[in-house]
Design a protein around this motif. Structure first.
Motif, short mmCIF file in Angstrom:
data_model
loop_
_atom_site.label_atom_id
_atom_site.label_comp_id
_atom_site.label_asym_id
_atom_site.label_seq_id
_atom_site.Cartn_x
_atom_site.Cartn_y
_atom_site.Cartn_z
N LEU A 183 -59.75 43.59 24.99
CA LEU A 183 -59.38 44.93 25.45
C LEU A 183 -57.89 45.01 25.80
CD1 LEU A 183 -62.45 45.88 27.67
CD2 LEU A 183 -61.89 46.71 25.38
N VAL A 184 -57.36 43.95 26.42
CA VAL A 184 -55.93 43.90 26.71
C VAL A 184 -55.13 43.90 25.42
CG1 VAL A 184 -54.11 42.37 27.61
CG2 VAL A 184 -56.14 42.84 28.98
N LEU A 185 -55.59 43.14 24.44
CA LEU A 185 -54.91 43.10 23.15
C LEU A 185 -54.88 44.49 22.51
CD1 LEU A 185 -53.61 41.47 20.83
CD2 LEU A 185 -55.92 41.15 19.93
N VAL A 186 -56.00 45.16 22.51
CA VAL A 186 -56.08 46.51 21.92
C VAL A 186 -55.18 47.48 22.68
CG1 VAL A 186 -57.61 48.49 21.59
CG2 VAL A 186 -58.36 46.21 20.91
N ALA A 187 -55.16 47.39 24.00
CA ALA A 187 -54.32 48.28 24.80
C ALA A 187 -52.84 48.06 24.48
CB ALA A 187 -54.57 48.06 26.28
N PHE A 188 -52.42 46.83 24.38
CA PHE A 188 -51.02 46.56 24.07
C PHE A 188 -50.68 46.89 22.62
CE2 PHE A 188 -50.98 44.10 28.03
CZ PHE A 188 -49.79 44.58 28.56
N MET A 189 -51.65 46.71 21.74
CA MET A 189 -51.41 47.10 20.35
C MET A 189 -51.20 48.61 20.25
SD MET A 189 -54.03 44.61 18.26
CE MET A 189 -54.33 45.83 17.04
N GLN A 190 -51.96 49.37 21.01
CA GLN A 190 -51.80 50.82 21.00
C GLN A 190 -50.46 51.23 21.62
OE1 GLN A 190 -53.82 53.16 19.63
NE2 GLN A 190 -54.96 51.42 18.81
N ALA A 191 -50.03 50.48 22.62
CA ALA A 191 -48.81 50.84 23.33
C ALA A 191 -47.56 50.59 22.50
CB ALA A 191 -48.72 50.06 24.64
N ASP A 192 -47.51 49.45 21.77
CA ASP A 192 -46.28 49.16 21.04
C ASP A 192 -46.46 49.02 19.53
OD1 ASP A 192 -47.45 46.69 20.87
OD2 ASP A 192 -45.90 45.61 21.94
N GLY A 193 -47.64 49.23 19.04
CA GLY A 193 -47.88 49.24 17.59
C GLY A 193 -47.77 47.89 16.90
N THR A 194 -47.93 46.79 17.63
CA THR A 194 -47.89 45.46 17.01
C THR A 194 -49.19 44.73 17.26
OG1 THR A 194 -46.96 44.39 18.96
CG2 THR A 194 -45.39 45.29 17.36
N ILE A 195 -49.35 43.59 16.61
CA ILE A 195 -50.57 42.80 16.77
C ILE A 195 -50.48 41.87 17.96
CG2 ILE A 195 -52.02 41.03 15.67
CD1 ILE A 195 -51.48 42.33 13.05
N SER A 196 -49.27 41.59 18.45
CA SER A 196 -49.12 40.69 19.58
C SER A 196 -48.35 41.39 20.70
CB SER A 196 -48.35 39.44 19.15
OG SER A 196 -47.06 39.81 18.73
N TRP A 197 -48.33 40.76 21.85
CA TRP A 197 -47.59 41.30 22.98
C TRP A 197 -46.97 40.15 23.74
CZ3 TRP A 197 -48.87 40.24 28.11
CH2 TRP A 197 -50.13 39.66 28.30
N ASN A 198 -45.96 40.45 24.55
CA ASN A 198 -45.32 39.45 25.39
C ASN A 198 -44.87 40.11 26.68
OD1 ASN A 198 -43.05 40.88 24.63
ND2 ASN A 198 -42.45 39.39 23.08
N PHE A 199 -44.40 39.27 27.59
CA PHE A 199 -44.00 39.76 28.91
C PHE A 199 -42.72 40.54 28.84
CE2 PHE A 199 -46.70 36.13 30.05
CZ PHE A 199 -47.63 36.81 30.79
#
Length: 88
Positions: A72-88
Motif C-alpha cells: 500500500l505504501v508502494l502504491v501510494a508513493f507510485m501515485q504521488a510521484d509516478g515512479t515504481i520506486s521511492w526514497n527519502f
C-alpha cells in the motif's frame, strides 16, 4: 522417554516459528526499503506459517499486515510521484 529430532534437522514447528518471525521482520523492513520485494515475501512467509499452524500466530498476522502495508505504501508513493520506486 524423550524424543528429539536428530542433530541438524529442524522440526516443522520451529520452521513455522522462523517463518512467522521472518515475515514480521521483512514486513517491518519493507516499510523503509525494497517494499516491492519484501512486501510480497512477507505475505508469502506469513501465509505459509499460518497454513502450517504456527504457534506464533500473532507474529505471522503482523507480518501479513505489514506485507500488505508495504504494498500500500508502494502504491501510494507510485501515485504521488509516478515512479515504481521511492526514497527519502
Amino acid at each position: 522417554m524423550h524424543l528429539t529430532a536428530p542433530a541438524g534437522r529442524r522440526t516443522g514447528i520451529r520452521d513455522t516459528d522462523g517463518m512467522a518471525v521472518a515475515s514480521f521482520v521483512l514486513g517491518l523492513l519493507g516499510l523503509l526499503v525494497l517494499n516491492v520485494f519484501l512486501g510480497p515475501t512477507a505475505i508469502v512467509l506469513a501465509a505459509v506459517a499460518l497454513w502450517r499452524g504456527t504457534p506464533r500466530r500473532g507474529r505471522a498476522l503482523l507480518g501479513l499486515g505489514l506485507g500488505v502495508a508495504d504494498l500500500l505504501v508502494l502504491v501510494a508513493f507510485m501515485q504521488a510521484d509516478g515512479t515504481i520506486s521511492w526514497n527519502f
